[in-house]
Write a protein that holds these residues in place. Structure first.
Motif, PDB file in Angstrom:
ATOM      1  N   ILE A 236     -29.380   8.312  37.324  1.00  0.00           N
ATOM      2  CA  ILE A 236     -29.103   7.126  38.426  1.00  0.00           C
ATOM      3  C   ILE A 236     -27.495   6.783  38.457  1.00  0.00           C
ATOM      4  N   ARG A 239     -25.715   9.076  40.627  1.00  0.00           N
ATOM      5  CA  ARG A 239     -25.713   8.550  42.148  1.00  0.00           C
ATOM      6  C   ARG A 239     -24.995   7.239  42.325  1.00  0.00           C
TER       7      ARG A 239
ATOM      8  N   GLN B  28     -40.588  11.999  34.640  1.00  0.00           N
ATOM      9  CA  GLN B  28     -39.389  11.706  35.157  1.00  0.00           C
ATOM     10  C   GLN B  28     -39.542  10.409  36.248  1.00  0.00           C
ATOM     11  N   ILE B  32     -37.144   7.163  35.560  1.00  0.00           N
ATOM     12  CA  ILE B  32     -36.117   6.614  36.525  1.00  0.00           C
ATOM     13  C   ILE B  32     -36.717   4.920  37.106  1.00  0.00           C
ATOM     14  N   GLY B  35     -35.256   2.799  34.557  1.00  0.00           N
ATOM     15  CA  GLY B  35     -33.785   2.561  34.735  1.00  0.00           C
ATOM     16  C   GLY B  35     -33.798   1.434  35.912  1.00  0.00           C
ATOM     17  N   LEU B  36     -34.540   1.917  37.071  1.00  0.00           N
ATOM     18  CA  LEU B  36     -34.177   0.967  38.187  1.00  0.00           C
ATOM     19  C   LEU B  36     -34.802  -0.527  37.876  1.00  0.00           C
ATOM     20  N   GLU B 124     -21.660  -5.222  42.355  1.00  0.00           N
ATOM     21  CA  GLU B 124     -21.978  -4.084  41.583  1.00  0.00           C
ATOM     22  C   GLU B 124     -23.153  -3.689  41.447  1.00  0.00           C
ATOM     23  N   GLU B 127     -24.970  -2.015  44.179  1.00  0.00           N
ATOM     24  CA  GLU B 127     -24.489  -0.514  44.122  1.00  0.00           C
ATOM     25  C   GLU B 127     -25.231   0.265  43.103  1.00  0.00           C
ATOM     26  N   GLN B 128     -25.666  -0.389  41.858  1.00  0.00           N
ATOM     27  CA  GLN B 128     -26.479   0.257  40.988  1.00  0.00           C
ATOM     28  C   GLN B 128     -27.872   0.320  41.290  1.00  0.00           C
ATOM     29  N   ALA B 131     -28.362   3.065  43.807  1.00  0.00           N
ATOM     30  CA  ALA B 131     -28.229   4.600  43.207  1.00  0.00           C
ATOM     31  C   ALA B 131     -29.744   4.762  42.698  1.00  0.00           C
ATOM     32  N   ALA B 132     -30.204   3.627  41.860  1.00  0.00           N
ATOM     33  CA  ALA B 132     -31.602   4.042  41.166  1.00  0.00           C
ATOM     34  C   ALA B 132     -32.452   4.163  42.023  1.00  0.00           C
ATOM     35  N   ARG B 134     -32.225   5.609  44.989  1.00  0.00           N
ATOM     36  CA  ARG B 134     -31.931   7.119  45.570  1.00  0.00           C
ATOM     37  C   ARG B 134     -32.566   7.931  44.445  1.00  0.00           C
ATOM     38  N   ALA B 135     -32.146   7.571  43.235  1.00  0.00           N
ATOM     39  CA  ALA B 135     -32.752   8.441  42.134  1.00  0.00           C
ATOM     40  C   ALA B 135     -34.179   8.508  42.153  1.00  0.00           C
ATOM     41  N   GLN B 138     -35.709  10.443  44.974  1.00  0.00           N
ATOM     42  CA  GLN B 138     -35.726  11.855  44.626  1.00  0.00           C
ATOM     43  C   GLN B 138     -36.803  12.500  43.800  1.00  0.00           C
ATOM     44  N   ASP B 142     -39.911  14.952  44.397  1.00  0.00           N
ATOM     45  CA  ASP B 142     -40.156  16.432  43.599  1.00  0.00           C
ATOM     46  C   ASP B 142     -41.666  16.121  42.984  1.00  0.00           C
TER      47      ASP B 142
END
Lengths: 322, 185
Positions: A236, A239, B28, B32, B35-36, B124, B127-128, B131-132, B134-135, B138, B142
Motif C-alpha cells: 500500500i 503505491r 494477500q 491488503i 490495510g485498506l 492525505e 491519497e492513502q 493507494a490502498a 490500487r494495491a 492488483q 492476481d
C-alpha cells in the motif's frame, strides 16, 4: 527565479570570462608542459633502450618494455600531478561559481561526498563494495526542500580465473538525496527493468523471486512497468509514494535523460542515482575553457540536477510534511 | 514401482504448490483489504470532527452532512461484506468530494485553521485510500487470474474459491493531485 541560458551568457561574460582567461592560460601551460615531458621522456626512453641493448644486459624485447614502460609511468606521474591542480582550479572557477549562479544558497565542496551511510541506507545497490569515492558535494535547500548530491564512484574488487585482481564498478554517476513530499515508513526501490525487457515473462517471474529486494510491487502504469521494476516492503505504501502522477513524471524524466535511473524511497527521503560513465564535473584538458558550449553543458547538467525538485514536485509538500 | 512413486511424488508436489499459491494469493487479498480497512477507519474517525467544525458554517449543506454521518454509522455498524464496504466507501468518497467543492462558497470556513488542518489530514487519507485501493485491485487481479487460469483453476474449483470484485478507480484519482490548489485558495 530559474536562471536561463541568456542570463548565463551575461554572467559568463561579466563574471566568469576574466577568470576563465587565466584558467585557459594555465591549461595551455599544462599542455605545453605535458608535450615537453612527453618528448623528453620519449627521448630518455629511447636512449635507455639503446643503452640497455648495447650492454647486453637484456634481450631487445625486455629492454624495450623496461625503457618505454618506465617512460610511460613517469609521464603518467607528471600528467596526474598537473591534472590534479588544474581540476581543482577548474572546479573553483567554473563549477562553484555556476552553482552559486543557479542558487546562491547552495554550498559546494569539491572534495566531499554524501556519507557512506546514506548510500547504504538507500538500498539501491545491495552488493558489498570495497572502494567508495565521491566528490563535488552540493548541499542546501531548493524551494524549501533539503537536498544533497554528489558525483560518486563505488567499486568492488574482483579476481579472475588467473587470480588477477581488478576493480569492477557497482555504480558511477550522480547520487542525489532529497526530502520527499510525503511521510512514509516502508521502503520502496525502483530499478531499471533489465530482466523483463530481456527475458519477457520468464524475467518477470525471476523478479518475483528476488528475495534480497523484498516483495515485487506490480504497478498500474503500463509504460512505467515496462521501464522499471519495483520492490517494496509495503504494497500500500509503495503505491502511496508512487502515485500515477509521480510514475508519469519518472517515465518522462527517464525519457529525457536516457541514462539508467535508480530510485528509492526510504525514511521519508528520495534517493536517486543516475548512471554516468565518466566523472560529472571534471574538465576536458584538450578543450578550451573559453568555449561557451563547454560551459553550457555543465550548466545544463546542474540545471537538470537542481530541477529534480520541481520536476518531481518535491516542493509541493503534503500537510503532515509542512 | 519406482517410476510410479516418482511420478506420484512430482504430482503431489505440483498439487501442494498450486494449493499454496492459491492460499497465498487469497491471503494477500485479505491482508491488503485489512490495510485498506485501517485507512478507511482513520477517515471514519476524522469525520465527526470535520462535521462538527463545518456544521455551523454550512447550514445549506445539512443534507450532505447528514448523509455523510449516516454512511459513517452504517460503515461502523458491524459485519459488512467486502463488496458492501467497497460500495459504501465509494458513496462516502463521492459525498466528501461534493462537500469539499461546496466549501468554496464559504470563505470564512476556508480561513478557519481547524478546518484547514482537517482538510489537510483528509486529503492525505484520500491519497492513502487511493493507494490502498490500487494495491487491493492488483492483489484481486492476481487472485482472479490464478483461479481462472489453467491448471490452478481446477484446484480453485475444488477449493470453492470464487472471483472477487475490484474497485472502480474514480478518474479524478488518476489525475495529479494539485496540492497548491487544495491548500492555497
Amino acid at each position: 527565479m530559474k536562471p536561463s541560458l541568456s542570463s548565463l551568457l551575461d554572467y559568463y561574460y561579466e563574471s566568469m570570462y576574466p577568470l576563465l582567461k587565466a584558467l585557459e592560460e594555465k591549461r595551455l601551460g599544462i599542455i605545453a608542459t605535458l608535450k615537453k615531458a612527453a618528448l623528453t621522456l620519449f627521448c630518455g626512453a629511447a636512449f635507455l633502450f639503446v643503452f640497455l641493448t648495447h650492454t647486453n644486459l637484456f634481450i631487445p624485447l625486455h629492454a624495450f618494455l623496461l625503457s618505454f614502460m618506465s617512460g610511460f609511468l613517469m609521464f603518467m606521474f607528471v600528467y596526474r600531478h598537473e591534472r590534479a591542480g588544474y581540476d581543482a582550479l577548474f572546479k573553483d572557477i567554473v563549477i562553484e561559481k555556476m552553482i552559486h549562479f543557479i542558487d546562491s544558497s547552495l554550498l559546494y565542496s569539491k572534495v566531499n561526498s554524501i556519507p557512506e551511510h546514506a548510500f547504504k541506507q538507500s538500498e539501491l545497490f545491495v552488493e558489498s563494495y570495497d572502494r567508495f569515492v565521491g566528490s563535488d558535494l552540493v548541499r542546501g535547500t531548493i524551494d524549501g526542500v533539503d537536498v544533497h548530491f554528489c558525483d560518486l564512484h563505488v567499486e568492488k574488487k574482483v579476481r579472475d580465473n588467473d587470480d588477477k585482481e581488478s576493480w569492477e564498478t557497482i555504480f558511477q554517476g550522480l547520487f542525489f538525496v532529497a526530502d520527499f513530499n510525503k511521510s512514509f515508513y516502508a521502503k520502496t526501490v525502483v530499478l531499471p527493468d533489465v530482466a523483463e525487457r530481456n527475458f519477457g515473462v520468464l524475467g518477470s517471474w525471476m523478479q518475483g523471486i528476488n528475495r534480497q529486494r523484498g516483495a515485487l510491487v506490480k504497478l498500474d502504469h503500463v509504460e512505467f512497468e515496462k521501464v522499471f521494476v519495483v520492490y517494496g516492503s509495503d504494497q500500500i505504501e509503495s503505491r502511496y509514494i508512487l502515485s500515477h502522477a509521480l510514475m508519469e513524471k519518472i517515465v518522462q524524466f527517464q525519457k529525457k535523460i536516457e541514462k539508467p535511473l535508480y530510485l528509492s524511497f526510504v525514511d521519508s527521503k528520495i534517493y536517486l542515482a543516475l548512471h554516468y560513465t565518466k566523472p560529472l564535473f571534471e574538465p576536458i584538458l584538450t578543450r578550451s575553457v573559453l568555449e561557451f558550449n563547454g560551459i553550457r553543458e555543465y550548466f545544463e547538467l546542474l540545471m537538470m540536477i537542481t530541477g529534480i525538485v520541481t520536476e518531481f514536485k518535491l516542493n509541493e509538500k503534503l500537510w503532515s510534511k509542512r | 514401482m519406482e517410476t510410479f512413486l516418482i511420478v506420484a511424488g512430482v504430482f503431489l508436489l505440483i498439487l501442494v504448490f498450486m494449493y499454496n499459491t492459491l492460499i497465498s494469493k487469497k491471503n494477500q487479498v485479505d491482508t491488503i483489504f485489512a490495510g485498506l480497512d485501517a485507512v478507511l477507519k482513520k477517515r471514519y474517525d476524522l469525520l465527526p470532527n470535520l462535521i462538527a467544525s463545518v456544521k455551523e458554517y454550512m447550514a445549506h449543506e445539512s443534507i450532505t452532512l447528514e448523509k455523510i454521518t449516516e454512511l459513517r454509522t452504517k460503515a461502523l455498524m458491524g459485519e459488512l461484506k467486502n463488496s458492501e464496504r467497497i460500495a459504501l466507501d465509494k458513496q462516502l468518497s463521492s459525498m466528501l468530494g461534493n462537500l469539499m467543492v461546496a466549501v468554496e462558497n464559504y470563505p470564512v470556513l476556508k480561513a478557519n485553521e481547524n478546518f484547514l488542518h482537517l482538510q489537510g489530514s483528509l486529503n492525505e487519507l484520500e491519497e492513502q485510500i487511493s493507494a490502498a485501493r490500487r494495491a487491493y485491485n492488483q492483489s484481486v487481479n492476481d487472485y482472479n487470474n490464478a483461479i481462472e487460469m489453467f491448471p490452478t483453476n481446477m484446484m480453485a474449483n475444488f477449493m470453492h474459491l470464487e472471483r472477487k470484485e475490484i474497485f472502480s478507480i474514480p478518474s479524478r484519482e488518476r489525475q495529479n493531485v494539485d496540492v497548491k490548489n487544495l491548500f492555497q485558495k
